[in-house]
Design an enzyme around this catalytic site. Structure first.
Site, PDB file in Angstrom:
ATOM      1  N   CYS A  65      51.984  46.997 -39.732  1.00 28.73           N
ATOM      2  CA  CYS A  65      51.390  47.958 -38.588  1.00 28.73           C
ATOM      3  C   CYS A  65      52.168  48.453 -37.968  1.00 28.73           C
ATOM      4  O   CYS A  65      52.695  47.584 -36.912  1.00 28.73           O
ATOM      5  CB  CYS A  65      50.128  47.602 -37.959  1.00 28.73           C
ATOM      6  SG  CYS A  65      49.369  48.567 -36.876  1.00 28.73           S
TER       7      CYS A  65
ATOM      8  N   CYS B 153      48.106  56.073 -38.127  1.00 26.32           N
ATOM      9  CA  CYS B 153      48.504  54.739 -38.847  1.00 26.32           C
ATOM     10  C   CYS B 153      50.136  54.962 -39.064  1.00 26.32           C
ATOM     11  O   CYS B 153      50.557  55.936 -39.861  1.00 26.32           O
ATOM     12  CB  CYS B 153      47.816  54.760 -39.988  1.00 26.32           C
ATOM     13  SG  CYS B 153      48.237  53.761 -41.344  1.00 26.32           S
TER      14      CYS B 153
END
Length: 288
Positions: A76, A224
């Site tokens: 992430c 994202c």
């Protein structure tokens, strides 16, 4: 009692990607999927970044990354920027290395004081590495579509792994599709045995791409980071973009460089602090 009971946390965001950071480096306890879901119910997040004691010399921590459904992610990028901002503010450091399920990630402050760069490592293109359920020799496009066979709504995505699987559909307008409807269907398509992040991408020009993403295990997200990286790489593989691009997401912009000398993908952007808090022990009573 849960390791998170009465424990401090920081609520942050990486260009709209909602992040909770918890430092458990002084504990050997593990966060369970049930506890991760309990946190999401009280402090809504896209990803929960849990710092655990380092396993490798020279690293600051081993980081486990939870989606808000309790599943784990391998990477992430937006969450890593939030982690390093928190760590650098506490320690005065300007560079650090972390271990994740996706491998080692080098992070540093810059090129400006309010920007943070994460070396996301090299992308993977092999069908078994992404992974896919069947062989595709060329993953720049694969056979996958939504809608009627003679007039598909979405089709022929590029697929890439950036520590987690990504499928990128090339469109003329990223806002013209009901991603909240199609996202879950594509995320859970049988071609993706580990599920996948689903991105709609529009190439504005050779150094600018716009995207929207349905994030595996988290849903429709404002940002994202790994999807931005995957999209930039996929566009460069198709010769439709340069190796340094600006990626615009609903929450803001990221600069992505697919570095030629070693194939590593560098992601640069901001990280915003929102508030600190402490977890109420009662939150974890049902999962104790």
């Amino acid at each position: 009692m849960s390791a998170l009971a009465n424990h401090a946390f920081s609520k942050m965001n990486g260009i709209g990607n909602e992040i909770v950071v918890v430092d458990l480096r002084d504990s050997r306890d593990q966060v369970t999927p049930e506890e991760a879901r309990a946190v999401a119910a009280a402090v809504p997040y896209d990803q929960l970044m849990v710092l655990q004691p380092p396993r490798l010399q020279g690293t600051e921590a081993f980081i486990r990354i939870y989606n808000n459904d309790g599943s784990e992610a391998g990477a992430c990028g937006n969450g890593m920027r939030c982690v390093v901002r928190t760590l650098f503010a506490q320690s005065g450091q300007s560079a650090a290395t972390f271990e994740t399920r996706a491998g080692l990630l080098n992070c540093w402050q810059g090129p400006a004081e309010d920007l943070y760069t994460v070396d996301m490592g090299p992308p993977q293109f092999g069908w078994q590495d992404i992974p896919l359920a069947e062989e595709f020799r060329d993953t720049r496009y694969i056979e996958l579509q939504i809608g009627p066979i003679d007039a598909p709504i979405l089709h022929s995505p590029s697929v890439v792994s950036m520590g987690n699987p990504h499928a990128i559909f090339w469109v003329d307008d990223v806002d013209a599709y009901d991603l909240a409807r199609f996202g879950p269907l594509l995320e859970n398509h049988p071609i993706f045995p580990d599920r996948a992040n689903i991105t709609l991408a529009h190439i504005v020009d050779r150094d600018h791409i716009t995207i929207r993403t349905w994030e595996r295990g988290a849903g429709l997200t404002r940002a994202c980071g790994s999807a931005a990286c995957a999209t930039a790489v996929a566009a460069a593989r198709l010769k439709r973009a340069d190796r340094v691009v600006n990626v615009t997401l609903p929450g803001g912009d990221l600069t992505i460089e697919w570095r030629e000398r070693d194939d590593h993908v560098l992601m640069t952007g901001t990280a915003t602090f929102e508030f600190d808090g402490t977890f109420d022990p009662a939150l974890f009573a049902p999962v104790a």
